[in-house]
Design an enzyme around this catalytic site. Structure first.
Site, PDB file in Angstrom:
ATOM      1  NE  ARG A  55       0.174  -8.825   2.195  1.00 58.70           N
ATOM      2  CZ  ARG A  55      -0.412  -8.375   3.315  1.00 58.70           C
ATOM      3  NH1 ARG A  55      -1.521  -8.919   3.770  1.00 58.70           N
ATOM      4  NH2 ARG A  55       0.130  -7.378   3.987  1.00 58.70           N
ATOM      5  NE  ARG A  60      -2.348  -1.559   3.431  1.00 57.37           N
ATOM      6  CZ  ARG A  60      -1.792  -0.910   4.428  1.00 57.37           C
ATOM      7  NH1 ARG A  60      -1.844   0.421   4.456  1.00 57.37           N
ATOM      8  NH2 ARG A  60      -1.207  -1.534   5.409  1.00 57.37           N
ATOM      9  CG  ASP A 105      -7.441  -7.312   6.962  1.00 58.49           C
ATOM     10  OD1 ASP A 105      -6.629  -6.948   7.835  1.00 58.49           O
ATOM     11  OD2 ASP A 105      -7.572  -6.718   5.876  1.00 58.49           O
ATOM     12  CE  LYS A 128      -6.185  -3.423   5.376  1.00 59.32           C
ATOM     13  NZ  LYS A 128      -5.792  -4.746   5.446  1.00 59.32           N
ATOM     14  CB  SER A 132      -0.764  -4.161   7.917  1.00 59.24           C
ATOM     15  OG  SER A 132      -1.965  -3.573   7.526  1.00 59.24           O
ATOM     16  CG  HIS A 145      -7.116  -3.139  10.297  1.00 60.15           C
ATOM     17  ND1 HIS A 145      -5.815  -2.737  10.477  1.00 60.15           N
ATOM     18  CD2 HIS A 145      -7.074  -4.110   9.360  1.00 60.15           C
ATOM     19  CE1 HIS A 145      -5.015  -3.438   9.683  1.00 60.15           C
ATOM     20  NE2 HIS A 145      -5.761  -4.278   9.009  1.00 60.15           N
ATOM     21  CE1 TYR A 190       1.035  -6.802  -3.046  1.00 58.77           C
ATOM     22  CE2 TYR A 190       0.064  -5.243  -1.519  1.00 58.77           C
ATOM     23  CZ  TYR A 190       0.659  -6.466  -1.773  1.00 58.77           C
ATOM     24  OH  TYR A 190       0.857  -7.341  -0.758  1.00 58.77           O
ATOM     25  CB  CYS A 249       0.765  -7.293  14.001  1.00 57.91           C
ATOM     26  SG  CYS A 249       1.792  -5.836  14.116  1.00 57.91           S
TER      27      CYS A 249
HETATM   28  O1  SAT Z   1      -2.499  -4.505   1.021  1.00 64.33           O
HETATM   29  S1  SAT Z   1      -3.560  -4.817   1.970  1.00 64.33           S
HETATM   30  O2  SAT Z   1      -4.065  -3.583   2.557  1.00 64.33           O
HETATM   31  O3  SAT Z   1      -4.641  -5.492   1.302  1.00 64.33           O
HETATM   32  C1  SAT Z   1      -2.983  -5.831   3.175  1.00 64.33           C
HETATM   33  C2  SAT Z   1      -2.599  -5.144   4.416  1.00 64.33           C
HETATM   34  O4  SAT Z   1      -1.831  -4.195   4.407  1.00 64.33           O
HETATM   35  O5  SAT Z   1      -3.100  -5.569   5.487  1.00 64.33           O
HETATM   36 MN    MN Z   2      -5.028  -5.527   7.356  1.00 70.14          MN
END
Ligand code: SAT
Ligand code: MN
Length: 587
Positions: free
Chosen positions: A365, A70, A276, A207, A249, A227, A198, A251
């Site tokens: 991922r 991101r 998530d 998100k 994110s 979140h 991405y 963690c």
């Molecule tokens: O890239 S994402 O936002 O989908 C994954 C993350 O950062 O938790």
């Molecule tokens: Mn996340």
């Protein structure tokens, strides 16, 4: 094809005029469509099939090396008033935002297909679910949205019935980071994202919609878009409690959501609702009910192995899309800490050379449908959601934060959430390992001013006395030599048990100025090889360090100015006064 909703057809036409695609394709969400997308990507070289014997139906996509996470610095919230977006967001006036991003969309889909993806965040028959339509020129996005959301005909039928939907426009553009923008217009329930293929930048249901836009919707409608993972913890007696947990994110949310109970805790079971995002709605009984708006996982791959997360490790051996991992010479996916095999080709498609850094990108991922998860909860499809027993905040902190503590009240819990900080990870472009404030793990995801968001959180406390308890965890405490004090992973169930015991009133606790900490005896450590010193460090606080921490939190909150709710200042002052008392008694 078109829809029965004139406003949707008009918007698709308008976008097609601006972006000039060769074709327009309405997604049905069928399995045949999914395999067609995969075939199309295989023929244009953007997707590779992995070893079909060992990894049936698994594919690998490699991103442009400049497009692997991101991009918060290019992510904007465009509200009429700058203060409505708040200091927690980058802001642009809506007119300017549209003008800038529309200029980039001009002709962006020439030579490409425009895909229309109707989707529903949450079970299609849930009153808590909300719908959107993503327009994209990326088959990778279509395939990922198929795994991550309820997309296609059923969602379209609901959208036609409701007449409204969140509009998400996406194009990979030319992947030039200079021409990349992720724009949110919460007042118009609109997202426009260009220049990135991405995850969080491109799968707009995630998100962008389910957090940034939904948090804004939730505030207007009286619920919370968070979140948070949602996990069910079933005791040997068969009683299940649901816990919603917010961690920044990367963690370990996915690991916690599908945790495997250690052998030393026989009879315990874990059920995953989500890994998530949670949407929390107040029920008529005053409790909070959660649904997971997603129906798949987009998880970090490196570190996944049979020990850290066997469920995930097994779940990604079939029907998965991998992004930015390495490959073995047998064409199996490979990543750091996989604990088997060796990399042959790295995530950039080069022969593996350790001098080039990790073989798999640290933020590589997997995408899989939630139904791949062996411990997927059947209640994840329940339209009314599950009742939440406890809300848990957490961060990655080498020092300071104990293993677990409980806030003294809802109002105090909101302060605990607002004070969350964590060391940064590879999920966002930028420096890794520096501590930054990440209130409620929502820093990059709250679609409006944090001060108003905290006021919204506080407002729940005025309406119900049956809200979940609020807790804080930290699995990442280290000793002076950098060793982790707590084993983590499956053993975190011990902490969840304490959280449930506290929530049901089964155990007492040690009251400290920052909240209730476990009496070491109440934390079940049977079968754990943990030294008494480590346990003491994990279940106590350093008053001096916490005084500094509360000062820092105070300064941070003060940066929100007049909009900061007075109740947070009151809570902060109470903790500070208690710390001062204890410090005075000790000296
Ligand atoms: O890239 S994402 O936002 O989908 C994954 C993350 O950062 O938790
Ligand atoms: Mn996340």
């Amino acid at each position: 094809m078109t829809s029965r909703l004139p406003a949707l057809n008009a918007w698709v036409d308008e976008v097609a005029q601006l972006t000039q695609p060769d074709n327009v394709y309405w997604c049905s969400g069928s399995d045949a469509e999914y395999s067609n997308m995969l075939k199309a990507m295989q023929s244009d070289g953007t997707l590779t099939e992995l070893n079909p014997d060992r990894y049936p139906n698994c594919y690998l996509h490699l991103s442009d090396p400049s497009d692997v996470a991101r991009v918060e610095h290019l992510t904007f919230v465009c509200t009429q008033e700058r203060d409505d977006a708040g200091p927690n967001n980058h802001w642009m006036a809506p007119d300017e935002g549209h003008a800038r991003v529309d200029a980039l969309f001009e002709g962006a889909m020439k030579g490409r297909t425009l895909y229309v993806i109707p989707y529903c965040m949450g079970p299609v028959d849930s009153p808590f679910a909300r719908c959107g339509v993503e327009i994209t020129d990326s088959p990778y996005v279509v395939a990922n949205m198929k795994l991550m959301t309820r997309m296609g005909d059923a969602a379209l039928a609901r959208i036609e019935h409701e007449g409204s939907f969140v509009k998400g426009l996406h194009s990979t553009g030319d992947l030039d980071p200079e021409k990349r923008l992720i724009m949110h217009f919460p007042e118009e329930l609109t997202i426009k994202s260009i220049g990135s293929g991405y995850g969080g930048n491109a799968l707009l249901g995630k998100k962008c919609h389910a957090l940034r836009i939904a948090s804004y919707q939730a505030r207007n409608e009286g619920w919370l878009a968070e979140h948070m993972l949602i996990v069910g913890v079933e005791s040997p007696e068969g009683e299940t409690h649901y816990i919603a947990c917010a961690l920044p994110s990367a963690c370990g949310k996915t690991n916690l959501a599908m945790l495997i109970p250690p052998e030393s805790l026989p009879g315990w079971k874990i059920w995953t609702l989500g890994d998530d995002i949670a949407w929390l709605h107040p029920g008529e009984d005053g409790r909070l009910y959660a649904i997971n708006p997603e129906s798949g996982y987009f998880g970090v791959v490196p570190g996944t192995n049979a020990k850290t997360n066997k469920n995930a490790f097994d779940m990604i051996t079939h029907d998965a899309i991998f992004t930015n991992v390495a490959r073995t010479k047998d064409n199996e996916p490979w990543w750091e800490d996989k604990k088997s095999g060796e990399p042959s080709i790295d995530w950039r498609g080069r022969p593996y050379d350790p001098d080039n850094g990790p073989a798999a990108h640290p933020n590589s991922r997997f995408t899989v449908a939630a139904s791949n998860n062996p411990v997927y909860s059947s209640l994840a499809e329940a339209p009314g959601g599950v009742p939440i027993t406890a809300i848990v905040f957490g961060g990655r902190r080498k020092e300071l934060a104990p293993l677990v503590y409980q806030a003294k009240s809802w109002q105090h819990g909101v302060l605990v959430g607002a004070g969350v900080a964590s060391e940064t990870t590879a999920a966002n472009v930028g420096e890794v390992g520096v501590v930054r404030r990440d209130p409620m793990a929502m820093k990059p995801f709250c679609g409006y001013n944090f001060a108003d968001y905290w006021a919204h959180w506080l407002s729940f406390g005025e309406k119900s006395d049956r809200l979940p308890g609020i807790f804080h965890v930290n699995w990442f405490r280290q000793d002076d030599s950098g060793r982790f004090l707590w084993p983590g992973f499956g053993e975190n169930l011990r902490v969840l048990r304490w959280i449930i015991d506290r929530s049901t009133g089964a155990v007492g606790a040690n009251e400290t100025p920052i909240g209730f900490l476990p009496n070491p005896d109440d934390l079940d450590t049977t079968g754990l090889d943990i030294e008494p010193d480590a346990l003491r460090a994990l279940t106590s606080i350093d008053i001096g360090q916490w005084q500094v921490e509360m000062d820092t939190i105070g300064d941070y909150l003060a940066s929100y100015g007049d909009r900061l709710p007075k109740a947070l200042e009151t809570e902060l002052a109470a903790v500070e006064a208690n710390l001062k008392d204890v410090a005075a008694k000790a000296s």
